[in-house]
Design a protein around this motif. Structure first.
Motif, PDB file in Angstrom:
ATOM      1  N   UNK A  43       4.383  -9.460 122.505  1.00 19.50           N
ATOM      2  CA  UNK A  43       3.281  -8.905 123.270  1.00 19.50           C
ATOM      3  C   UNK A  43       2.243  -9.957 123.653  1.00 19.50           C
ATOM      4  N   UNK A  44       1.931 -10.874 122.742  1.00 17.29           N
ATOM      5  CA  UNK A  44       0.892 -11.873 123.015  1.00 17.29           C
ATOM      6  C   UNK A  44       1.454 -13.097 123.732  1.00 17.29           C
ATOM      7  N   UNK A  45       2.516 -13.682 123.183  1.00 11.68           N
ATOM      8  CA  UNK A  45       3.047 -14.924 123.724  1.00 11.68           C
ATOM      9  C   UNK A  45       4.106 -14.707 124.794  1.00 11.68           C
ATOM     10  N   UNK A  46       4.744 -13.527 124.804  1.00 14.98           N
ATOM     11  CA  UNK A  46       5.847 -13.296 125.742  1.00 14.98           C
ATOM     12  C   UNK A  46       6.992 -14.265 125.528  1.00 14.98           C
ATOM     13  N   UNK A  47       7.194 -14.678 124.241  1.00 16.05           N
ATOM     14  CA  UNK A  47       8.143 -15.754 123.943  1.00 16.05           C
ATOM     15  C   UNK A  47       9.525 -15.259 123.584  1.00 16.05           C
ATOM     16  N   UNK A  48       9.702 -13.955 123.359  1.00 10.22           N
ATOM     17  CA  UNK A  48      11.015 -13.444 122.975  1.00 10.22           C
ATOM     18  C   UNK A  48      11.140 -11.990 123.390  1.00 10.22           C
ATOM     19  N   UNK A  49      12.355 -11.521 123.394  1.00 12.00           N
ATOM     20  CA  UNK A  49      12.631 -10.149 123.818  1.00 12.00           C
ATOM     21  C   UNK A  49      12.572  -9.182 122.648  1.00 12.00           C
ATOM     22  N   UNK A  50      13.276  -9.501 121.569  1.00 11.53           N
ATOM     23  CA  UNK A  50      13.394  -8.550 120.466  1.00 11.53           C
ATOM     24  C   UNK A  50      13.405  -9.273 119.127  1.00 11.53           C
ATOM     25  N   UNK A  51      12.230  -9.591 118.577  1.00  7.45           N
ATOM     26  CA  UNK A  51      12.200 -10.235 117.260  1.00  7.45           C
ATOM     27  C   UNK A  51      12.742  -9.296 116.187  1.00  7.45           C
ATOM     28  N   UNK A  52      13.394  -9.877 115.198  1.00  8.17           N
ATOM     29  CA  UNK A  52      14.049  -9.085 114.154  1.00  8.17           C
ATOM     30  C   UNK A  52      13.473  -9.473 112.794  1.00  8.17           C
ATOM     31  N   UNK A  53      13.112  -8.479 111.998  1.00  8.34           N
ATOM     32  CA  UNK A  53      12.728  -8.699 110.600  1.00  8.34           C
ATOM     33  C   UNK A  53      13.398  -7.611 109.772  1.00  8.34           C
ATOM     34  N   UNK A  54      14.041  -7.997 108.687  1.00 12.63           N
ATOM     35  CA  UNK A  54      14.696  -7.004 107.849  1.00 12.63           C
ATOM     36  C   UNK A  54      14.699  -7.453 106.392  1.00 12.63           C
TER      37      UNK A  54
END
Length: 958
Positions: free
Chosen positions: A809-820
């Motif tokens: 949202x802020x940087x527009x650097x990736x499409x879909x960050x993943x954390x699990x």
């Protein structure tokens, strides 16, 4: 094992055949007014409530109680990338993104929080997609209260006509879309695009991939986006679909209030010229890329469609086409069995592309570059069918399968998920098809199947291949020397046509069941007791086999089970044996019957069974309609007593794995699956993809030596759930499970791994694709403290949301960050909390810094209660769905509960425990695990960046 088509019957007929109309469909226009049933002699599903508002917007409402309380609502825009002008390529998809970034009632950044506050998971319960001919927005409400219905309709109506399309948001989202383009890019995707340009030359399909052109994405502004929005996002080009646990009387007035005020421009958009394919003769296509890892050979026929309204006559043509596809695939499956050293995959397809082009395709993946041999087989098999046709016995088998599919749809209609129903309604509308109920389909299609003649059937496939062209393609990692590859391909095709073909000969397949049924009585029951807290029953037989069963009503007339035995991958003598074993066992059928023979003997039944090597057990997963329960148990009994390990299945499995290895060798995802996974396991060779050289050296005898004793004597526990009579299932289990030879006692298995605390790792790939993957992980713990595991999931959810807000949202650097959070069920004291981001090369360290900053803040600063609630509420919504589903009870509670009896206690606390999670719980875990010196970092990047990367033990540099 039986390979049954798992897709719904209506979907099966819909996706492979076209909705043909009366004039040439060479234009891309708005949706036709009214409903497909208005123009047909077919009647629509009477349970659907349909209507049209004064502004032209159409709606469909369907009452459905599965899953309980949930309501699925969709906004279908009858426009996609085919509706774009040349200057707009990628705008339809860009616009889809932008509708989440500001509208009249939801300012930028508000919508995700809005969804979370009412218990919805962004990306799961609300999402969107853009295809060639449609754009769809979905909202899956947690319940059907009037308040939430109004909120859902407010969001959809804002999508429809109230987008803000702010320049600042367009600029920020531009980076996200470019990142999505980067993350989905691959040599395989590029090859598919090139093939489309050849096959669909002359039409918009050749140039309108939904992701669009990078140049358009980079330059898109509000004016460009709004021009598409105002042109195609018209109320008379939209359909609202609502399916769920709610009454139509409640939904209809709320829907009308929300959407009736919307207005559209007066003038309808000008239709676009779709174009037409011009394949008036045989043509060859060649695409070489060594990174593809496999070689595919195909013969296509493609033609322009004419338009007809949906009708009984057209449905009859579609039934014929479906039958022909299935019969041809049967022949090809047998060919693959007999020529396993040549083919690693083979298939037949026929249908339409966006209702404007018809196609029929015969395609095979060939081994070791043997495209000439593969092409000869394809040409000969096709010509054999066209000259001599299919045979009565072939159609009888397919007829059984189709009627079984139709009957299953009727028997399970009451528990079909609302989302599936809604998708079927939208597919039918976009395809200009009449949506019918399962009972209507059964009545219509079964009568047609009974009435069809072989003359009609064979005329159908001959018509599909009478379009006056053959497109012969060779694509992949095989290089054809010289500069006239296409000419050589055509020469080889013409040579194949000189070979004489003879009528097809059908083999006699045998019988099933073929093993003697055990003669047992109640004396074999060693122990039996009820588990009142979960309404289940446990039975232990004298042979040490354990059974646990729980009747449910989640899936009508359906039974599901898993049979776990032995010690699984933990007992693997050599890394890679489990991968081979999966494919070998599933493809071998049994020792007595080949896979295709078994399929034919089970034709007309609903039994499905699959073998899997898991970390700590071998598993047979099965399902059927309740009426086929005994056959399912017979198949389990047969596979345990007579497993197949066929040489040709071994060859086939090796060929498929080799292609997979070759295709990912120069891909970032391949490096992640091998070197990076192994890095996070401390270099343990049991984890991650082993080197191909090691897998290639594994022999079939070694696989048999490992598995045969496990099939024969490994400890067995079986879990059964579904809509069944418990006494009948106990009777079947007593016979087929209690009748097995004595098994080893069931015991838990475990091992250990070491996490690489504080270490850094770099993987370099020789990739054509311009992207890097950053992975940062922290060591946690194993699975078996369930309270800790649940709280780690919540911590990961908070981490994920913060990472999304920063890098997307802020940087527009990736499409879909993943954390699990990934606590191990097998490796004692091992687990990890992991963040992954796909980024542009040169941005790796910046993203690592953002990830570690979030971790530091979580471990040192309080977590706001509102932030916790926004993560917890969507979890609770998902959990309420889960506890009312067979997969949860079967796989999370009952399966392997002899080894892990604590699982049986988890359902009692799952909701209340999540509801009771506090900020203090999460903060405590963050302080314990998200330690700066514990983090391990891996970066995957292109090899040409090597000069900018330090050694594996040092920090990666931009």
């Amino acid at each position: 094992m039986k390979h049954v088509l798992s897709i719904g019957v209506a979907f099966f007929f819909l996706v492979i055949t076209s909705s043909l109309h009366a004039e040439m469909t060479n234009q891309v226009c708005m949706a036709t007014p009214g409903w497909p049933s208005d123009r047909s002699d077919l009647e629509a599903d009477p349970s659907l409530v349909r209507g049209t508002l004064n502004n032209g917007m159409r709606y469909v409402i369907k009452e459905n109680s599965e899953p309980k309380s949930r309501v699925a609502m969709y906004l279908l825009i009858n426009a996609g990338s085919l509706n774009e002008l040349e200057s707009q390529r990628g705008v339809a998809h860009f616009l889809e993104h932008m509708l989440f970034n500001g509208s009249t009632n939801f300012k930028p950044g508000e919508l995700v929080k809005f969804f979370q506050d009412i218990g919805m998971n962004f990306g799961g319960d609300t999402n969107a997609f853009t295809s060639f001919d449609q754009t769809v927005y979905n909202i899956i409400l947690p319940d059907g209260t009037s308040e939430n219905l109004e909120k859902g309709f407010l969001v959809l109506s804002d999508y429809a006509r109230r987008a803000l399309l702010l320049e600042s948001e367009i600029d920020r989202e531009r980076g996200v879309i470019l990142s999505e383009k980067r993350s989905r890019d691959s040599v395989g995707y590029r090859a598919r695009v090139k093939a489309s340009e050849f096959k669909y030359d002359g039409t918009l399909l050749a140039t309108r991939q939904p992701i669009g052109l990078e140049s358009v994405i980079k330059d898109a502004d509000r004016e460009l986006l709004k021009s598409f929005y105002d042109t195609w996002y018209r109320t008379d080009n939209m359909v609202v679909v609502v399916v769920g646990d709610v009454s139509s009387e409640q939904v209809k007035p709320l829907l009308e209030d929300a959407f009736s005020p919307l207005e559209s421009p007066v003038d309808a958009p000008v239709c676009l010229d779709f174009g037409a394919v011009i394949h008036a003769e045989d043509k060859a296509y060649y695409h070489y890329d060594p990174d593809l890892g496999s070689t595919n050979v195909s013969i296509d026929s493609i033609w322009n469609l004419t338009r007809r309204n949906d009708s009984k006559a057209m449905q009859r043509e579609e039934v014929i086409r479906v039958a022909n596809i299935m019969m041809m695939q049967r022949r090809l499956n047998k060919l693959q069995e007999s020529e396993g050293e040549l083919f690693s995959g083979i298939g037949y397809y026929s249908g339409d592309m966006v209702r404007k082009l018809g196609y029929s395709t015969l395609s095979a993946s060939v081994v070791n570059g043997k495209w000439q041999e593969g092409l000869e087989y394809l040409e000969n098999y096709l010509r054999q069918v066209l000259e001599y046709g299919f045979q009565d016995q072939e159609f009888e088998l397919v007829k059984k399968e189709l009627i079984s599919m139709l009957e299953r749809a009727v028997l399970t209609v009451d528990t079909k998920p609302s989302q599936n129903i809604a998708r079927s309604i939208m597919r039918a509308f976009v395809s200009d098809r009449v949506i019918m109920s399962p009972q209507q389909e059964l009545d219509l299609y079964s009568a047609m199947l009974d009435d069809l003649t072989m003359t009609e059937i064979n005329a159908g496939i001959r018509k599909d291949w009478s379009q006056g062209n053959r497109l012969v393609s060779v694509e992949g990692s095989t290089e054809i020397a010289g500069d006239k590859a296409e000419a050589k391909i055509l020469d080889q095709y013409l040579l194949a046509k000189t070979k004489a073909v003879t009528p097809y000969k059908e083999d006699i397949v045998g019988e099933f069941p073929y093993l003697t049924i055990p003669d047992v009585d109640d004396s074999i029951v060693k122990e039996q007791h009820r588990i009142e807290s979960i309404d289940a029953e446990r039975i232990i037989y004298a042979n040490n086999v354990s059974l646990i069963l729980k009747p449910t009503e989640f899936n009508a007339n359906t039974i599901q089970l898993v049979l776990d035995f032995g010690s699984g991958k933990l007992s693997e003598p050599k890394p890679g044996m489990g991968m081979l074993a999966n494919d070998i066992v599933n493809d071998s059928g049994t020792a007595t019957l080949t896979s295709t023979a078994l399929d034919e003997l089970l034709a007309g039944t609903t039994v499905q069974l699959n073998f899997e090597v898991r970390e700590d057990s071998f598993r047979l997963s099965g399902s059927s309609l309740t009426k086929d329960s005994e056959l399912l148990f017979q198949l389990l009994y047969t596979l345990l007593n007579d497993p197949g390990f066929r040489e040709r299945s071994y060859t086939f499995a090796r060929n498929q794995l080799k292609e997979m290895y070759d295709s990912i060798a120069n891909e970032a995802e391949g490096a992640k699956a091998s070197g990076v996974e192994r890095f996070f396991a401390g270099g343990d060779e049991r984890v991650g993809l082993p080197p191909w050289e090691d897998v290639e050296a594994i022999s079939l005898k070694e696989i048999e030596a490992w598995l045969v004793p496990q099939f024969a004597a490994g400890g067995v526990e079986v879990a059964v759930v579904g809509d069944f009579d418990p006494e009948r299932i106990k009777e079947l289990a007593r016979t087929y499970l209690g009748g097995l030879e004595k098994r080893e006692p069931i015991s838990g298995t475990s091992s250990t791994l070491t996490f690489p605390r504080g270490q850094q790792h770099v993987e370099l790939v020789n990739s054509q694709i311009d992207k890097s993957i950053v992975v940062v992980a922290w060591p946690t713990d194993d699975f078996w403290d369930i309270n800790r595991t649940r709280r780690l999931n919540v911590l990961a959810g908070i981490f994920r949301e913060r990472l999304r807000q920063v890098v997307r949202e802020k940087l527009g650097a990736t499409y879909s960050p993943v954390v699990f959070s990934a606590p191990s069920r097998v490796y004692t004291d091992y687990g990890r909390l992991q963040a992954e981001v796909v980024v542009a090369p040169g941005k790796e360290n910046k993203i690592i810094k953002e990830i570690t900053t979030i971790a530091r803040e979580l471990s040192t600063k309080p977590v706001p209660k509102e932030e916790l609630d926004r993560v917890i509420e969507p979890y609770l919504t998902s959990l309420r769905d889960a506890v009312n589903s067979n997969p949860y009870w079967l796989r999370s509670v009952l399966a392997n509960s002899t080894r892990h009896p604590e699982q049986l206690e988890w359902p009692a606390s799952i909701l209340t425990d999540f509801q009771g999670i506090t900020t203090g719980d999460v903060e405590s875990l963050a302080k314990q695990y998200l330690l700066p010196d514990a983090a391990a970092t891996a970066v995957i990047k292109q090899a040409e960046s090597k000069n900018n990367v330090q050694a594996d033990t040092g920090k990666p540099a931009d």
